[in-house]
Design a protein around this motif. Structure first.
Motif, PDB file in Angstrom:
ATOM      1  N   GLU A  61       0.831  -1.202   0.000  1.00 50.65           N
ATOM      2  CA  GLU A  61       0.000   0.000   0.000  1.00 50.65           C
ATOM      3  C   GLU A  61       0.871   1.260   0.000  1.00 50.65           C
ATOM      4  O   GLU A  61       0.547   2.254  -0.651  1.00 50.65           O
ATOM      5  N   ALA A  62       1.989   1.170   0.757  1.00 52.76           N
ATOM      6  CA  ALA A  62       2.899   2.315   0.774  1.00 52.76           C
ATOM      7  C   ALA A  62       3.485   2.558  -0.615  1.00 52.76           C
ATOM      8  O   ALA A  62       3.637   3.706  -1.044  1.00 52.76           O
ATOM      9  N   CYS A  63       3.791   1.470  -1.316  1.00 53.14           N
ATOM     10  CA  CYS A  63       4.279   1.589  -2.688  1.00 53.14           C
ATOM     11  C   CYS A  63       3.253   2.307  -3.556  1.00 53.14           C
ATOM     12  O   CYS A  63       3.589   3.193  -4.348  1.00 53.14           O
ATOM     13  N   ARG A  64       2.019   1.915  -3.344  1.00 48.78           N
ATOM     14  CA  ARG A  64       0.921   2.504  -4.117  1.00 48.78           C
ATOM     15  C   ARG A  64       0.846   4.010  -3.866  1.00 48.78           C
ATOM     16  O   ARG A  64       0.683   4.808  -4.782  1.00 48.78           O
ATOM     17  N   VAL A  65       1.002   4.393  -2.583  1.00 48.55           N
ATOM     18  CA  VAL A  65       0.916   5.809  -2.253  1.00 48.55           C
ATOM     19  C   VAL A  65       2.068   6.568  -2.893  1.00 48.55           C
ATOM     20  O   VAL A  65       1.909   7.681  -3.367  1.00 48.55           O
ATOM     21  N   GLN A  66       3.242   5.935  -2.885  1.00 46.11           N
ATOM     22  CA  GLN A  66       4.413   6.650  -3.376  1.00 46.11           C
ATOM     23  C   GLN A  66       4.438   6.761  -4.888  1.00 46.11           C
ATOM     24  O   GLN A  66       4.864   7.765  -5.436  1.00 46.11           O
ATOM     25  N   GLN A  67       4.040   5.692  -5.554  1.00 43.62           N
ATOM     26  CA  GLN A  67       4.153   5.735  -7.016  1.00 43.62           C
ATOM     27  C   GLN A  67       3.119   4.813  -7.636  1.00 43.62           C
ATOM     28  O   GLN A  67       3.030   3.632  -7.310  1.00 43.62           O
ATOM     29  N   TYR A  68       2.326   5.358  -8.528  1.00 40.98           N
ATOM     30  CA  TYR A  68       1.455   4.507  -9.319  1.00 40.98           C
ATOM     31  C   TYR A  68       1.388   5.085 -10.720  1.00 40.98           C
ATOM     32  O   TYR A  68       1.296   6.294 -10.868  1.00 40.98           O
ATOM     33  N   PRO A  69       1.452   4.360 -11.786  1.00 37.92           N
ATOM     34  CA  PRO A  69       1.538   2.887 -11.846  1.00 37.92           C
ATOM     35  C   PRO A  69       2.844   2.342 -11.286  1.00 37.92           C
ATOM     36  O   PRO A  69       3.866   3.015 -11.314  1.00 37.92           O
ATOM     37  N   PHE A  70       2.736   1.127 -10.818  1.00 37.54           N
ATOM     38  CA  PHE A  70       3.908   0.458 -10.247  1.00 37.54           C
ATOM     39  C   PHE A  70       4.954   0.226 -11.320  1.00 37.54           C
ATOM     40  O   PHE A  70       4.642   0.067 -12.494  1.00 37.54           O
ATOM     41  N   SER A  71       6.203   0.190 -10.869  1.00 35.02           N
ATOM     42  CA  SER A  71       7.239  -0.249 -11.788  1.00 35.02           C
ATOM     43  C   SER A  71       8.028  -1.365 -11.102  1.00 35.02           C
ATOM     44  O   SER A  71       7.993  -1.487  -9.873  1.00 35.02           O
ATOM     45  N   ASP A  72       8.704  -2.144 -11.902  1.00 35.91           N
ATOM     46  CA  ASP A  72       9.371  -3.329 -11.348  1.00 35.91           C
ATOM     47  C   ASP A  72      10.459  -2.980 -10.347  1.00 35.91           C
ATOM     48  O   ASP A  72      10.628  -3.644  -9.340  1.00 35.91           O
ATOM     49  N   ASP A  73      11.202  -1.924 -10.694  1.00 38.70           N
ATOM     50  CA  ASP A  73      12.355  -1.624  -9.840  1.00 38.70           C
ATOM     51  C   ASP A  73      12.039  -0.536  -8.816  1.00 38.70           C
ATOM     52  O   ASP A  73      12.921   0.131  -8.293  1.00 38.70           O
ATOM     53  N   GLN A  74      10.768  -0.394  -8.562  1.00 36.26           N
ATOM     54  CA  GLN A  74      10.341   0.612  -7.590  1.00 36.26           C
ATOM     55  C   GLN A  74      10.909   0.295  -6.205  1.00 36.26           C
ATOM     56  O   GLN A  74      11.003  -0.853  -5.800  1.00 36.26           O
ATOM     57  N   GLU A  75      11.271   1.351  -5.514  1.00 37.31           N
ATOM     58  CA  GLU A  75      11.831   1.122  -4.181  1.00 37.31           C
ATOM     59  C   GLU A  75      10.724   0.852  -3.176  1.00 37.31           C
ATOM     60  O   GLU A  75       9.709   1.548  -3.159  1.00 37.31           O
ATOM     61  N   ILE A  76      10.939  -0.157  -2.382  1.00 37.88           N
ATOM     62  CA  ILE A  76       9.935  -0.452  -1.358  1.00 37.88           C
ATOM     63  C   ILE A  76      10.240   0.378  -0.130  1.00 37.88           C
ATOM     64  O   ILE A  76      11.331   0.311   0.414  1.00 37.88           O
ATOM     65  N   PRO A  77       9.278   1.198   0.276  1.00 45.31           N
ATOM     66  CA  PRO A  77       9.562   2.026   1.450  1.00 45.31           C
ATOM     67  C   PRO A  77       9.749   1.161   2.689  1.00 45.31           C
ATOM     68  O   PRO A  77       8.882   0.342   3.028  1.00 45.31           O
ATOM     69  N   LYS A  78      10.861   1.335   3.320  1.00 46.78           N
ATOM     70  CA  LYS A  78      11.161   0.512   4.496  1.00 46.78           C
ATOM     71  C   LYS A  78      10.730   1.251   5.753  1.00 46.78           C
ATOM     72  O   LYS A  78      10.641   2.473   5.768  1.00 46.78           O
ATOM     73  N   ALA A  79      10.515   0.464   6.771  1.00 46.80           N
ATOM     74  CA  ALA A  79      10.166   1.072   8.055  1.00 46.80           C
ATOM     75  C   ALA A  79      11.349   1.894   8.539  1.00 46.80           C
ATOM     76  O   ALA A  79      12.495   1.491   8.400  1.00 46.80           O
ATOM     77  N   ASP A  80      11.014   3.055   9.121  1.00 44.94           N
ATOM     78  CA  ASP A  80      12.104   3.973   9.460  1.00 44.94           C
ATOM     79  C   ASP A  80      13.049   3.402  10.508  1.00 44.94           C
ATOM     80  O   ASP A  80      14.231   3.662  10.497  1.00 44.94           O
ATOM     81  N   TRP A  81      12.506   2.598  11.413  1.00 45.07           N
ATOM     82  CA  TRP A  81      13.396   2.067  12.454  1.00 45.07           C
ATOM     83  C   TRP A  81      14.355   1.044  11.876  1.00 45.07           C
ATOM     84  O   TRP A  81      15.474   0.875  12.349  1.00 45.07           O
ATOM     85  N   GLU A  82      13.920   0.394  10.807  1.00 45.15           N
ATOM     86  CA  GLU A  82      14.832  -0.548  10.152  1.00 45.15           C
ATOM     87  C   GLU A  82      15.976   0.204   9.479  1.00 45.15           C
ATOM     88  O   GLU A  82      17.135  -0.190   9.570  1.00 45.15           O
ATOM     89  N   VAL A  83      15.615   1.299   8.856  1.00 48.70           N
ATOM     90  CA  VAL A  83      16.644   2.131   8.233  1.00 48.70           C
ATOM     91  C   VAL A  83      17.596   2.655   9.293  1.00 48.70           C
ATOM     92  O   VAL A  83      18.822   2.650   9.136  1.00 48.70           O
ATOM     93  N   TYR A  84      17.005   3.053  10.401  1.00 48.64           N
ATOM     94  CA  TYR A  84      17.786   3.601  11.501  1.00 48.64           C
ATOM     95  C   TYR A  84      18.777   2.558  12.025  1.00 48.64           C
ATOM     96  O   TYR A  84      19.933   2.855  12.305  1.00 48.64           O
ATOM     97  N   LEU A  85      18.300   1.331  12.129  1.00 47.22           N
ATOM     98  CA  LEU A  85      19.170   0.260  12.610  1.00 47.22           C
ATOM     99  C   LEU A  85      20.270  -0.047  11.606  1.00 47.22           C
ATOM    100  O   LEU A  85      21.390  -0.380  11.995  1.00 47.22           O
ATOM    101  N   LYS A  86      19.914   0.064  10.348  1.00 49.17           N
ATOM    102  CA  LYS A  86      20.913  -0.171   9.317  1.00 49.17           C
ATOM    103  C   LYS A  86      22.036   0.857   9.434  1.00 49.17           C
ATOM    104  O   LYS A  86      23.220   0.517   9.416  1.00 49.17           O
ATOM    105  N   GLU A  87      21.631   2.094   9.625  1.00 49.55           N
ATOM    106  CA  GLU A  87      22.635   3.149   9.833  1.00 49.55           C
ATOM    107  C   GLU A  87      23.478   2.840  11.066  1.00 49.55           C
ATOM    108  O   GLU A  87      24.697   2.978  11.062  1.00 49.55           O
ATOM    109  N   THR A  88      22.777   2.427  12.113  1.00 48.28           N
ATOM    110  CA  THR A  88      23.479   2.116  13.350  1.00 48.28           C
ATOM    111  C   THR A  88      24.531   1.046  13.113  1.00 48.28           C
ATOM    112  O   THR A  88      25.661   1.154  13.585  1.00 48.28           O
ATOM    113  N   SER A  89      24.140   0.026  12.387  1.00 47.67           N
ATOM    114  CA  SER A  89      25.086  -1.067  12.185  1.00 47.67           C
ATOM    115  C   SER A  89      26.277  -0.605  11.348  1.00 47.67           C
ATOM    116  O   SER A  89      27.411  -1.021  11.595  1.00 47.67           O
ATOM    117  N   SER A  90      26.034   0.280  10.388  1.00 46.15           N
ATOM    118  CA  SER A  90      27.197   0.743   9.625  1.00 46.15           C
ATOM    119  C   SER A  90      28.087   1.633  10.483  1.00 46.15           C
ATOM    120  O   SER A  90      29.302   1.659  10.325  1.00 46.15           O
TER     121      SER A  90
END
Lengths: 355, 609
Positions: free
Chosen positions: A231-260
């Motif tokens: 649904e988030a993909c739909r909100v961000q971009q429609y029509p869909f495209s194959d290589d569309q970025e899937i919006p990730k949960a912000d805390w996951e992104v935050y953890l990714k930053e933390t790990s780097s």
């Protein structure tokens, strides 16, 4: 407003999209007249709750969907007042006793007692028992679980209990043996893809197969997460495209930053920074187990193969202690410190070897 | 019943007047009592020793009078009257307080009377017990010809009387608090109006009397109704004319703490000036004790002069507390008469290590800095069981178990303070990994409620010893504040984090409630989703909640230490106050505080003058 997750949630056992066999079994169980206590377990977003509600509907008809929120007050032996919110229909009551912390025993006992003491109004046309639905049963204290065991037997005539848990390992054997255990496993990637395409079709959208697959993979078997991401993909971009970025949960992104950050530098100052970030995550109500898990996943991607066993072992050790302890930050930090030390040693050894 | 009530009320009002030592009416009454039934008064004096001390110094005329009467009444009492009372300094020169401190107080008093102040200044003198706060002030007042009117809790102002006296308000609640507060504010404001009959000279009568109000006895009511108390002070600040001086002892453990009564915001608000006294330096103590010993010897030949070691022992066992030292000296010398010296020494030694509390800040510093003896102990024989060289550490200067015992906290709390701060002291990530591991174990031990109480000591010892042991490479330059030698310590964040977590959880439960969503799922899945969709489909309340408490970048700013401080104060966190005291002190001008954590340095500074 209604989220796709809520909108397209199957309401009856017959409409479930996967685990049809299990659904049939449950249906038969309901039709057989009597009903046992049930322990439904499985990973997040696999559809435990959906199945429980479907079973309830099968048992009582549409009446169970008329929900009301209630606040109930309980008094602990030490005269402390606890307020617990419950969700109830005429036929069942749902409670999350882990809200009560260490006083969950009182909540469980009182609640079941009050429910069990009132009989159904029309026992001729309806079932003669009510249902108490206990969420997060694996987070009940041992004390409460033992109390539950006794209560289960005592009020068997007027009340059935459905427990919902992520894992049975933290449910004591006595309860497990008194319940019919129903495992709801995660849907496979294909099943998720089918559901995603189905939902999109209902919404009048066309979802490319490739994107559906990527979303399904991202969700890691969590159907709810998959649908939200879609649904988030739909909100961000429609029509869909194959290589569309899937919006990730912000805390996951935050953890990714933390790990780097962890991999980038191993110093006391950096650890302080990490601690701050961990606190931040905790404030956002991200459960520490999830932080640990996600952090481990991210770190694993960044570290050398020879380190991996050690890291996983450490993660397991600290996760275990975290379950036993009260202050998750101690263990998260210990894990990060351990990883930092290990990684730094590895780097230093590599340097000397090169020389 | 009604009659009884009335009687007590009367009594109460008399006490109110009693407090206004300077009011003429009271003085007249006092004369009457001294002439007629003096027994009442002497009862009173024996009942509360400190008050008579104050009394004497404040009113020299009365002093001689009363002591004469006491002497007449009871010879024995005089003979065994406390030396600490007897030898209260009469002149500024005799004062054992650091000269700079005395002059700073003097300057302050000068300032209070010299300039045309619009509002009444409020001054706090703080410091450890027995460091001469009151004596300094009273002597200065005497020399500067300032009248002192002292707030004293009337002797029969105890709870029992009060219980009869207190009234029920319209809701049936007991409002004795207001009553006591009223009496206090009565004292403050009336002392502005009335003046004593005891004048030092004719000049002061002509030139207008300089006067200060002194508050030394703090009532529990002040602490219970902090707001009320502050309102009284504010009101006083506005319309009062006489400077108001509070004398408050530092105490690490008690709830009657200066920081509780005057938190920084009120200090700023009321522009309170704080002068904090330090404990009296050993050299000065030594001189004073010698002087007193000689003095007493000259009065009573049967006494034996103490030897040097005894005095040193006394000083070591009562660091910085002159009153305590003099008492110890008296006991040592008086009991020496006829008894052998051995028992005296035993007494002095047994009183050693006075059971004094330790400020949390000190305690943490002791653990975190983990100072070690510099001398390397050379072992002649190498034992079989000797640990390998990398596990060898020099002996510690501080015993962590003792520190924990003196700080008076639970192991849980103590270890969380340590955990919050230890990272700042470590220079090496390997050491940190070891310590962090230890803390992880500490948490599991603490969480086990049925063994927690019995393991208290073990847990604290484990936590503090791992910090001290594993820290092999101490951080050379501490990250912040290089000009100050001290590393600022922080309060544990975890409690705040937990509170906020609970709050956030409740909020999302309230705002996003629906049959199918658990709060956990809302936090981890729904809210990130909503944010990804730019909050397009939620209500205003939900939107504001998300932007307020669920944005990662925004919250980091909120987490600066000051913010936390404010939040923590709300939570009934007793420990927080004792730590604050140092921050407050550090901020204050005029009071050159020696580095708090370094006992040696402290002594040096005193000796230098």
């Amino acid at each position: 407003m209604s989220l796709w997750v809520d909108k397209y949630r199957p309401r009856s056992l017959g409409k479930l999209d996967y685990h049809e066999e299990q659904a049939n079994m449950l249906k038969k169980l309901v039709q057989s007249g009597d009903f046992p206590h049930m322990l439904v377990y499985g990973p997040n977003g696999a559809g435990k709750r959906t199945r429980i509600m479907a079973v309830l509907r099968e048992l009582y008809g549409h009446g169970v969907e008329k929900l009301r929120h209630e606040h109930q007050t309980f008094t602990t032996p030490s005269k402390k007042k606890l307020e617990i919110s419950t969700i109830a229909s005429n036929y069942h009551i749902e409670v999350n006793p882990s809200d009560a912390g260490i006083y969950d025993r009182v909540v469980i006992q009182d609640l079941i007692k009050t429910v069990a003491q009132t009989n159904q109004l029309e026992s001729s046309s309806q079932r003669e028992f009510k249902i108490v639905l206990i969420m997060e049963a694996d987070r009940l204290t041992k004390d409460a679980q033992h109390a539950l065991r006794r209560t289960m037997e005592k009020y068997m005539s007027t009340c059935r209990i459905i427990l919902c848990a992520n894992t049975t390992s933290k449910v004591i054997g006595a309860i497990r043996s008194r319940c019919l255990a129903v495992r709801v496993s995660s849907p496979t990637i294909e099943q998720i893809m089918i559901i995603l395409t189905f939902v999109c079709k209902k919404e009048g959208l066309s979802l490319p197969n490739e994107l559906a697959k990527r979303i399904a993979e991202y969700s890691q078997g969590n159907l709810r997460k998959a649908l939200l991401a879609c649904e988030a993909c739909r909100v961000q971009q429609y029509p869909f495209s194959d290589d569309q970025e899937i919006p990730k949960a912000d805390w996951e992104v935050y953890l990714k930053e933390t790990s780097s950050l962890i991999v980038e530098e191993q110093s006391p100052n950096r650890l302080l920074q990490i601690r701050e970030r961990l606190y931040e995550l905790l404030v956002h109500c991200i459960p520490p187990e999830m932080i640990m898990k996600k952090l481990l996943q991210e770190l694993m991607m960044n570290c050398d193969g020879t380190l991996k066993t050690g890291v996983i072992q450490a993660a397991a050790r600290f996760e275990h202690r975290m379950q036993k302890g009260q202050k998750p930050i101690y263990h998260l930090e210990a894990f990060v410190a351990y990883f930092m030390a290990m990684y730094k040693k590895f780097l230093e050894d590599g340097m000397t070897a090169d020389w | 019943m009604l009659k009884k009530d009335k009687r007590v009320r009367k009594c109460g009002s008399f006490d109110t007047i009693n407090n206004l030592r300077s009011s003429s009416q009271y003085e007249r009454k006092k004369k009457l009592t001294t002439g007629g039934g003096f027994s009442d008064f002497s009862d009173f004096s024996s009942h509360s020793q400190p008050s008579i001390r104050k009394f004497r110094s404040a009113n020299p005329d009365l002093e001689t009078h009363t002591s004469k009467v006491i002497r007449r009444r009871n010879q024995k009492v005089v003979a065994e009257c406390s030396w600490a009372e007897k030898n209260t300094p009469r002149h500024l020169a005799d004062l054992a307080v650091h000269k700079k401190k005395v002059s700073s107080v003097q300057e302050l008093l000068d300032w209070c009377f010299s300039s045309n102040l619009k509002t009444a200044p409020i001054i706090i003198l703080s410091g450890p017990t027995g460091c001469g706060k009151t004596t300094t002030l009273l002597l200065l007042c005497k020399s500067m010809k300032i009248e002192v009117s002292t707030w004293e809790v009337p002797p029969n102002f105890n709870m029992e009387d009060n219980q009869i006296d207190r009234e029920l308000d319209e809701y049936g609640r007991i409002e004795y608090g207001e009553k006591q507060m009223e009496i206090f504010s009565d004292f403050l404001f009336k002392s502005n109006e009335f003046q004593t009959l005891f004048r030092y000279s004719k000049e002061s009568l002509l030139s207008g009397v300089k006067k200060i109000n002194l508050v030394e006895d703090l009532l529990p009511v002040f602490f219970e109704n902090l707001n009320e108390f502050h309102n009284v002070l504010r009101e006083y600040k506005r319309c009062g004319t006489t400077p108001l001086v509070f004398i408050i002892s530092d105490s690490s453990s008690s709830e009657w703490n200066m920081q509780k009564l005057f938190n920084p915001s009120t200090t700023g608000d009321l522009s309170i000036i704080n002068i904090s006294f330090n404990a009296i330096a050993p050299t000065i103590l030594y001189k004073s004790l010698n002087r007193i010993a000689n003095l007493e010897k000259s009065q009573d030949e049967s006494l034996q002069l103490p030897d040097k070691r005894l005095i040193e022992d006394i000083i070591a066992s009562n660091p910085g507390d002159i009153r305590c030292c003099i008492n110890a000296l008296q006991i040592a010398m008086v009991s020496d008469k006829g008894l052998n010296t051995k028992s005296t020494k035993e007494y002095v030694h047994s009183s050693k290590g006075r059971d004094s509390g330790l400020f949390l800040f000190h305690a943490l510093g002791k653990i975190l800095y983990a100072k070690r003896e510099e001398i390397h102990i050379i072992k002649e024989v190498k034992e079989e069981s000797e640990p390998p060289a990398e596990l060898y550490r020099k002996p510690l200067k501080e015993n962590p178990e003792e520190v924990f015992e003196r700080v008076g906290l639970t192991a849980d709390c103590f270890s969380s303070f340590l955990q919050q701060n230890y990272l700042d002291f470590y220079g090496d990530i390997y050491d940190i990994a070891n310590t962090a591991e230890a803390f992880s174990v500490v948490d599991t031990m603490v969480s086990n409620w049925n063994t927690r109480s019995s393991l208290e000591g073990t847990i604290a010892s484990y936590a503090s010893r791992s910090i001290m042991f594993y820290n092999t490479k101490k951080r050379a330059n501490y990250p912040t504040n290089s000009k100050k030698k001290l590393q600022p310590l922080k309060k544990p964040l975890f409690m705040t984090v937990r509170n906020q977590m609970g709050e956030n959880k409740q909020n999302i439960e309230r705002l996003f409630q629906s049959g199918y969503w658990k709060p956990l799922n809302i936090a981890t899945e729904l809210i990130p989703f909503i944010k990804n969709c730019n909050c397009c489909m939620c209500t205003m309340a939900q939107k504001s909640c998300i932007s307020r408490s669920f944005s990662f970048r925004g919250n980091l700013v909120n987490k600066s230490l000051d913010q936390m401080e404010a939040v923590d104060m709300e939570v009934t966190d007793k420990i927080a106050y004792s730590k604050r005291s140092f921050e407050v002190k550090d901020q204050l001008p005029k009071t050159p505080d020696p580095p708090v954590n370094d006992p040696e340095l402290k002594i040096e500074e005193f000796d230098s003058d």
